[in-house]
Motif scaffolding. Structure first.
Motif, mmCIF file in Angstrom:
data_model
loop_
_atom_site.group_PDB
_atom_site.id
_atom_site.type_symbol
_atom_site.label_atom_id
_atom_site.label_comp_id
_atom_site.label_asym_id
_atom_site.label_seq_id
_atom_site.Cartn_x
_atom_site.Cartn_y
_atom_site.Cartn_z
ATOM 1 N N GLY A 497 29.007 91.428 27.215
ATOM 2 C CA GLY A 497 28.707 91.999 25.993
ATOM 3 C C GLY A 497 27.350 92.652 25.711
ATOM 4 O O GLY A 497 27.315 93.718 25.128
ATOM 5 N N SER A 498 26.431 92.361 26.395
ATOM 6 C CA SER A 498 25.138 93.020 26.678
ATOM 7 C C SER A 498 24.429 92.800 27.904
ATOM 8 O O SER A 498 24.495 91.866 28.572
ATOM 9 C CB SER A 498 24.375 92.323 25.289
ATOM 10 O OG SER A 498 24.403 91.161 25.490
ATOM 11 N N GLU A 499 23.570 93.687 28.051
ATOM 12 C CA GLU A 499 22.895 93.849 29.652
ATOM 13 C C GLU A 499 21.446 94.144 29.444
ATOM 14 O O GLU A 499 21.093 95.052 28.533
ATOM 15 C CB GLU A 499 23.608 94.713 30.425
ATOM 16 C CG GLU A 499 25.116 93.996 30.864
ATOM 17 C CD GLU A 499 25.811 94.783 31.783
ATOM 18 O OE1 GLU A 499 26.432 93.990 32.586
ATOM 19 O OE2 GLU A 499 25.372 96.150 31.731
ATOM 20 N N ILE A 500 20.570 93.940 30.235
ATOM 21 C CA ILE A 500 19.578 94.766 30.502
ATOM 22 C C ILE A 500 19.437 94.998 31.902
ATOM 23 O O ILE A 500 19.443 94.355 32.823
ATOM 24 C CB ILE A 500 18.248 93.480 30.141
ATOM 25 C CG1 ILE A 500 18.123 92.982 28.820
ATOM 26 C CG2 ILE A 500 16.798 94.244 30.460
ATOM 27 C CD1 ILE A 500 17.106 91.964 28.618
ATOM 28 N N LEU A 501 19.373 96.318 31.935
ATOM 29 C CA LEU A 501 19.290 96.830 33.466
ATOM 30 C C LEU A 501 18.008 97.439 33.882
ATOM 31 O O LEU A 501 17.277 98.190 33.147
ATOM 32 C CB LEU A 501 20.231 97.827 33.764
ATOM 33 C CG LEU A 501 21.586 97.487 33.516
ATOM 34 C CD1 LEU A 501 22.721 98.594 33.618
ATOM 35 C CD2 LEU A 501 22.211 96.292 34.275
ATOM 36 N N LEU A 502 17.232 96.898 35.070
ATOM 37 C CA LEU A 502 16.031 97.350 35.609
ATOM 38 C C LEU A 502 15.904 97.816 36.848
ATOM 39 O O LEU A 502 16.197 97.125 37.667
ATOM 40 C CB LEU A 502 15.205 95.960 35.270
ATOM 41 C CG LEU A 502 15.165 95.363 34.079
ATOM 42 C CD1 LEU A 502 15.562 93.834 34.261
ATOM 43 C CD2 LEU A 502 13.842 95.041 33.182
ATOM 44 N N LYS A 517 28.053 90.115 22.339
ATOM 45 C CA LYS A 517 27.350 91.178 21.913
ATOM 46 C C LYS A 517 25.935 90.384 21.279
ATOM 47 O O LYS A 517 26.194 89.761 20.346
ATOM 48 C CB LYS A 517 28.198 91.703 21.141
ATOM 49 C CG LYS A 517 27.093 92.929 20.551
ATOM 50 C CD LYS A 517 28.049 93.645 19.349
ATOM 51 C CE LYS A 517 27.251 94.723 18.416
ATOM 52 N NZ LYS A 517 28.116 95.561 17.649
ATOM 53 N N GLN A 518 25.118 90.702 21.730
ATOM 54 C CA GLN A 518 23.871 90.177 21.174
ATOM 55 C C GLN A 518 22.336 90.819 21.472
ATOM 56 O O GLN A 518 22.280 91.451 22.273
ATOM 57 C CB GLN A 518 23.577 88.496 22.078
ATOM 58 C CG GLN A 518 22.682 87.745 21.461
ATOM 59 C CD GLN A 518 22.484 86.530 22.258
ATOM 60 O OE1 GLN A 518 23.478 86.037 22.826
ATOM 61 N NE2 GLN A 518 21.545 85.490 21.831
ATOM 62 N N GLU A 519 21.611 90.542 20.407
ATOM 63 C CA GLU A 519 20.388 91.757 20.556
ATOM 64 C C GLU A 519 19.398 90.977 21.453
ATOM 65 O O GLU A 519 19.039 89.590 21.341
ATOM 66 C CB GLU A 519 19.725 91.715 19.330
ATOM 67 C CG GLU A 519 18.580 92.531 19.339
ATOM 68 C CD GLU A 519 17.759 93.093 17.884
ATOM 69 O OE1 GLU A 519 16.779 93.492 17.912
ATOM 70 O OE2 GLU A 519 18.561 92.434 16.878
ATOM 71 N N MET A 523 10.348 90.275 23.436
ATOM 72 C CA MET A 523 9.576 89.333 24.444
ATOM 73 C C MET A 523 10.489 88.988 25.582
ATOM 74 O O MET A 523 10.126 89.184 26.894
ATOM 75 C CB MET A 523 9.064 87.833 23.907
ATOM 76 C CG MET A 523 8.437 86.991 24.919
ATOM 77 S SD MET A 523 7.182 87.658 25.678
ATOM 78 C CE MET A 523 6.095 88.092 24.204
ATOM 79 N N GLN A 524 11.751 88.926 25.465
ATOM 80 C CA GLN A 524 12.650 88.609 26.610
ATOM 81 C C GLN A 524 12.731 89.999 27.586
ATOM 82 O O GLN A 524 12.878 89.924 28.594
ATOM 83 C CB GLN A 524 14.215 88.373 26.186
ATOM 84 C CG GLN A 524 14.229 87.285 25.629
ATOM 85 C CD GLN A 524 15.651 86.889 24.934
ATOM 86 O OE1 GLN A 524 16.173 88.001 24.306
ATOM 87 N NE2 GLN A 524 16.280 85.589 25.117
ATOM 88 N N VAL A 525 12.729 91.022 26.642
ATOM 89 C CA VAL A 525 12.705 92.437 27.588
ATOM 90 C C VAL A 525 11.411 92.658 28.169
ATOM 91 O O VAL A 525 11.389 93.168 29.430
ATOM 92 C CB VAL A 525 12.929 93.689 26.572
ATOM 93 C CG1 VAL A 525 12.740 94.794 27.074
ATOM 94 C CG2 VAL A 525 14.222 93.446 26.058
ATOM 95 N N VAL A 526 10.132 92.194 27.635
ATOM 96 C CA VAL A 526 8.962 92.549 28.045
ATOM 97 C C VAL A 526 8.992 91.508 29.310
ATOM 98 O O VAL A 526 8.246 91.889 30.621
ATOM 99 C CB VAL A 526 7.893 91.940 27.336
ATOM 100 C CG1 VAL A 526 6.535 91.905 27.985
ATOM 101 C CG2 VAL A 526 7.972 93.116 26.159
#
Length: 791
Positions: A497-502, A517-519, A523-526
Motif C-alpha cells: 500500500g505504501s513504501e519508503i525507498l532509500l 495505504k498510509q501516510e 519523524m519516521q521518514v527522518v
C-alpha cells in the motif's frame, strides 16, 4: 369623607394621598353627595373651613392635593387657588363646586386649576371625585419626579465622564445632553442639539443597525441596553455601552427617552484580552494547572483530557504525585517542595512519567514557578506531553548503538542483514528488504520474515525496472503513500500500500513497506533516512574491508607462491644444473658427443621449468577480457600448437563458453599435453606440461573434447589416473614422470579458479582419464518465480 373611595395606594407602591379639603361649613345642608368629612378608602384627609386656615395647613404639612369649594367664608376658591399657586407652585388643586357656569370654569382654568368637579346629587359623584384626586396627584408626582431627575442629571452631568441624555419620545428633539458627548463622539454639544440624530453618523457602519434597533425598542416603550462602536472625527474607534429607558405620559405614551452612554473601550480591550487568554487556556495543547503547596490540583484546563485522558473535574482535588511513576515520584516531590524554600530556584522544570487514564505511562515535562498567584490560590504549573520526544530520543540512542554494530560487520551481506533487523526492531518497520547492486541489477540479499511472507520471492530489479530502480538511479529517497496509484510500480497487482525507498549510494537500495495505504510521519521518514546513511557508510566500510582482505589474501598467495617458486628454483633446478656441470666436465675430458647430448637435455629441462614457473605466476589470477568462445574451434587451434605425435583429437562439442580466450587456450593446451604424455607410455606420467610430451612409446591416444550441461570435458582413452592420485594431480610440482615439471595441471587449476569454475578427475568412457570443467555459478542458479513486490 364617607363617600370618597379609593383603591389602597400602598398596592401601587406610592405613599397615601394626603388631601386638604377646604369647605364652607356655614351651610352644611348644601354639602352634596361625596363631600369628604373624614379619612376613608386610603386617603388621608384633613379639613379646613377658610382660605387662611387652608394656607396655614399648607405651610405646616405635606399636602398632595387641595380640594376646595368655590364659596368660602373669607373669600372664594379662585382667590385661594391664586394664593396656592403663588406660594406653593404646582400642587394639585381641584375646584369642587355646585356653581357650574362655563365662565367660572374658564376663569379657574386660566388661574391654573388642576381640575374642576361639579357637585351632583348622584351617589357616583364620590367615586368620580376620588378618581380625579388620584389622577391629579399621580400626574404631579410624575412631573415632580421628572424635574427631580432632570435636576439630578444636571448636577451629575458636570461631574461624570458618561454621556447623559434625554430625547423626546420620537428621537426628534434632544432635550438634554452633557458635555461628555464631545469626548466620546468627538463632535460638539451644539451640533448635536441642532441635529439630534447626527450621533448615528458617528456609530461604526457595521453597528448602526444595532443602534437603530435599540432606538426602536425604546420608542416602543421597552428599556434597552446596547453596546456598539463609534468612530471619532480623528478616526479613533471606541466602544460604548448605552443604557436607556422610556418615560410615559398620562396616556401611557412614550414622552421622553433618557439614559446614559459610557465609554467601555478599556473594558472591551480587557475583555478581548481575557477572551483570548481564556481561549488560549481552553485550546492550548499544553496542560495548565494550579496546585496548592501540598501538590493538590486546584484547576486543570481541558488539555489534561487530551494528554492523559482525565476529565478536568475528575483530576481536580487529587494530588499530581499519586499519578506518577514510582521511580520518578520522590525526585519530583523533592524538587517541587524545594521551590518553596528560601534558597530554592524561582522556576524549575522536571521530566517524569505519569499514568494515562487508560493505563499506559506517558512522559510529561512540567515547569513550575515559586511565585504563588493569589488570584488563583495556588501555583501555576504548565505541562506538555513529551512521550514522542522521549521515544525519538530512545530510538536515536538505539540507532547510535546499532551504528557501532554496523561498523563491526565484516561484509556487505552482514550489513544488509543488520539493516533488516534494525528497521524491524528499532524503527518498528517489520516489512523491509535490502538490495545490493551487482552485475547491473539490484539483487535482494536480506529481507524480514514479514517481507518474505507477504512478498514470497523478493525480486531482482534489472536496469530500469520499477520504482526501486528509479530511486536507486536518482540517488534521492522517495515516499509513496499509495503505491497502487504509481504507474511505474514493478507489480501491477502489488500487495503493497505504501513504501519508503532509500538509495544506499552506489551499493544498493533499502525499502520499508506497509500493506495498507498510509501516510508516513515526518519523524519516521527522518529516522529511516538516518538509518540509510548509516547503512551506506557501513556498506562502504565493508567494501573496503573486503578489498583489504582480498589484497591481504593476494599478498599471502603471492608470498606463498614466491616461497613455492623459491623452493622450485632451489630444488628442481639444482639437479639439471648438477647434470649440466658434470656433463660439461666429462665432455672436456673425453670429448664424447653423449655428454653434450646430456647437456642439451639438462638445458631443455631448465627451460621448461622456467617457462612453467612464469606461466604459473602469470596465468589464472584474473579474468581480463571474457568473451564468447566457440569450444570446438578453440580445441582444434590448440591441438595444432601441442606436440601430440600420433595422438588423435575428436571434438563433438558445439557449445559456446564465456572465458578469457588466452587463458582458456593455455588450459586446453596443458590438458592435451598431459593426455598425450601419460596416455600410452609404458610408465604413465601425470601433471606435466605439453612440452614434456616429446617422445614416448606405445600406441597412439585419442583425446575427446565434449559438452556438458554446465561446462565441458576433456577425455582420453589412455592409461587413466589412479583413483588414489586424483586429488593430488593439481598440486604444484606433482608429476609421475621423472623428467616432468609437475606444473601442467597446477596451471589448469589456477585458470579454472580464476573463472569461477570447478574441475574434477574421473574415469573416462574407455578407461582413460576424464577431466570435467563446470561453471560453479550454474549450480547456484534457480529460477525466480514472479514476485509480488511493488518495487
Amino acid at each position: 369623607m364617607t363617600d370618597l373611595e379609593r383603591t389602597d395606594p400602598g398596592s401601587r407602591g406610592s405613599p397615601p394621598i394626603r388631601v386638604l379639603l377646604v369647605r364652607d361649613d356655614r351651610e352644611p345642608a348644601k354639602a352634596g353627595p361625596g363631600f369628604p368629612d373624614e379619612e376613608v378608602g386610603g386617603f388621608d384627609v384633613v379639613t379646613e373651613t377658610t382660605v387662611s386656615d387652608g394656607l396655614d395647613r399648607l405651610a405646616e404639612e405635606r399636602i398632595d392635593c387641595v380640594v376646595s369649594e368655590y364659596r368660602l367664608p373669607d373669600g372664594d376658591g379662585l382667590s385661594f387657588l391664586e394664593r396656592v399657586r403663588e406660594e406653593y407652585g404646582e400642587v394639585p388643586f381641584i375646584l369642587y363646586t355646585d356653581d357650574g357656569s362655563e365662565a367660572l370654569a374658564s376663569e379657574a382654568i386660566s388661574v391654573g386649576v388642576t381640575d374642576y368637579v361639579r357637585k351632583e346629587t348622584v351617589t357616583e359623584q364620590s367615586t368620580i371625585l376620588a378618581h380625579r384626586i388620584e389622577t391629579a396627584v399621580e400626574r404631579h408626582r410624575s412631573r415632580r419626579g421628572v424635574e427631580t431627575t432632570e435636576q439630578k442629571l444636571s448636577q451629575i452631568a458636570a461631574q461624570t465622564d458618561d454621556v447623559l441624555f434625554m430625547f423626546d419620545g420620537n428621537w426628534e428633539e434632544l432635550l438634554f445632553v452633557n458635555s461628555a458627548c464631545e469626548a466620546v463622539w468627538g463632535g460638539s454639544v451644539d451640533e448635536l442639539l441642532e441635529n439630534p440624530r447626527s450621533f448615528l453618523e458617528s456609530v461604526h457602519p457595521e453597528d448602526r443597525e444595532i443602534a437603530r434597533r435599540s432606538m426602536e425598542r425604546l420608542r416602543n416603550g421597552e428599556p434597552d441596553t446596547v453596546e456598539y462602536r463609534v468612530v471619532t472625527e480623528d478616526d479613533e474607534q471606541r466602544w460604548v455601552r448605552g443604557e436607556s429607558k422610556p418615560i410615559h405620559d398620562d396616556d401611557g405614551h412614550v414622552s421622553r427617552i433618557t439614559g446614559f452612554v459610557r465609554d467601555i473601550t478599556e473594558r472591551k480591550v480587557r475583555e478581548r484580552e481575557l477572551e483570548r487568554y481564556e481561549i488560549l487556556v481552553e485550546e492550548v495543547t499544553d496542560s495548565i494547572g494550579v496546585v496548592s503547596e501540598d501538590g493538590r490540583v486546584q484547576y486543570e484546563n481541558p488539555a489534561i483530557e487530551r494528554i492523559l485522558g482525565y476529565d478536568p473535574d475528575e483530576f481536580e482535588g487529587t494530588t499530581a504525585f499519586e499519578h506518577m511513576h514510582p521511580d520518578d515520584r520522590a525526585e519530583v516531590m523533592e524538587r517541587f517542595h524545594a521551590l518553596f524554600s528560601e534558597d530554592g530556584p524561582e522556576t524549575d522544570r522536571v521530566e517524569y512519567r505519569i499514568r494515562h487514564a487508560d493505563g499506559p505511562w506517558r512522559w510529561l515535562e512540567s515547569e513550575a514557578s515559586s511565585r504563588p498567584d493569589s488570584a488563583l490560590d495556588g501555583y501555576v504549573i504548565t505541562s506538555r506531553d513529551i512521550t514522542e520526544r522521549k521515544q525519538r530520543e530512545e530510538t536515536l540512542r538505539m540507532l547510535y548503538t546499532a551504528t557501532e554494530e554496523f561498523m563491526d560487520a565484516t561484509d556487505q551481506v552482514s550489513v544488509a542483514e543488520q539493516a533488516v533487523t534494525t528497521m524491524a526492531e528499532i524503527l518498528d518497520q517489520p516489512l523491509n528488504s535490502v538490495w545490493l547492486y551487482e552485475d547491473d541489477a539490484l539483487r535482494p540479499v536480506a529481507a524480514s520474515d514479514e517481507a518474505r511472507e507477504i512478498l514470497g520471492m523478493v525480486p531482482t530489479f534489472e536496469r530500469g525496472e520499477g520504482l526501486g530502480w528509479e530511486v536507486f538511479e536518482s540517488g534521492e529517497p522517495a515516499v509513496f503513500e499509495d503505491v497502487r496509484a504509481e504507474p511505474d510500480r514493478y507489480n501491477p497487482d502489488t500487495p503493497m500500500g505504501s513504501e519508503i525507498l532509500l538509495p544506499l549510494g552506489e551499493y544498493g537500495l533499502m525499502g520499508i513497506g506497509r500493506t495498507e495505504k498510509q501516510e508516513f510521519s515526518e519523524m519516521q521518514v527522518v529516522l529511516s533516512r538516518l538509518l540509510a546513511n548509516t547503512v551506506e557508510a557501513a556498506l562502504e566500510r565493508a567494501d573496503r574491508e573486503t578489498q583489504l582482505r582480498e589484497q591481504r589474501r593476494e599478498l599471502e598467495r603471492q608470498n606463498e607462491q614466491l616461497d613455492e617458486f623459491a623452493s622450485i628454483i632451489s630444488h628442481d633446478l639444482r639437479n639439471p644444473i648438477q647434470v649440466l656441470e658434470g656433463s660439461l666436465d666429462q665432455a672436456r675430458q673425453t670429448g664424447e658427443d653423449e655428454q653434450f647430448d646430456r647437456c642439451d637435455r639438462a638445458l631443455d629441462r631448465m627451460k621448461r621449468l622456467v617457462s612453467d614457473v612464469l606461466t604459473l605466476a602469470r596465468e589464472g589470477e584474473t579474468i581480463r577480457d571474457p568473451e564468447s568462445v566457440d569450444l570446438s574451434t578453440l580445441a582444434a587451434d590448440c591441438w595444432e600448437t601441442v606436440d601430440t605425435g600420433d595422438a588423435v583429437l575428436t571434438c563433438p562439442a558445439d557449445g559456446v563458453i564465456e572465458a578469457d580466450r588466452g587463458q582458456l587456450e593455455q588450459l586446453m593446451a596443458n590438458l592435451f599435453g598431459n593426455a598425450v604424455k601419460h596416455g600410452v607410455s609404458d610408465e604413465p606420467s601425470v601433471g606435466d606440461t605439453p612440452g614434456d610430451a616429446v617422445e614416448h612409446g606405445g600406441q597412439s591416444v585419442t583425446v575427446t573434447v565434449g559438452d556438458l550441461d554446465d561446462g565441458f570435458y576433456v577425455e582420453d582413452d589412455g592409461q587413466g589416473i589412479p583413483a588414489a592420485e586424483r586429488d593430488s594431480v593439481f598440486q604444484t610440482g606433482y608429476s609421475t614422470a621423472t623428467d616432468g615439471t609437475g606444473f601442467g595441471l597446477s596451471i589448469v587449476q589456477k585458470i579454472v579458479d580464476a573463472h569461477g569454475w570447478s574441475i574434477t578427475v574421473t574415469e573416462g568412457t574407455d578407461g582413460g582419464a576424464r577431466l570435467e570443467i563446470r561453471d560453479r555459478a550454474f549450480d547456484d542458479c534457480s529460477s525466480e518465480s514472479p514476485s509480488s513486490s511493488g518495487l
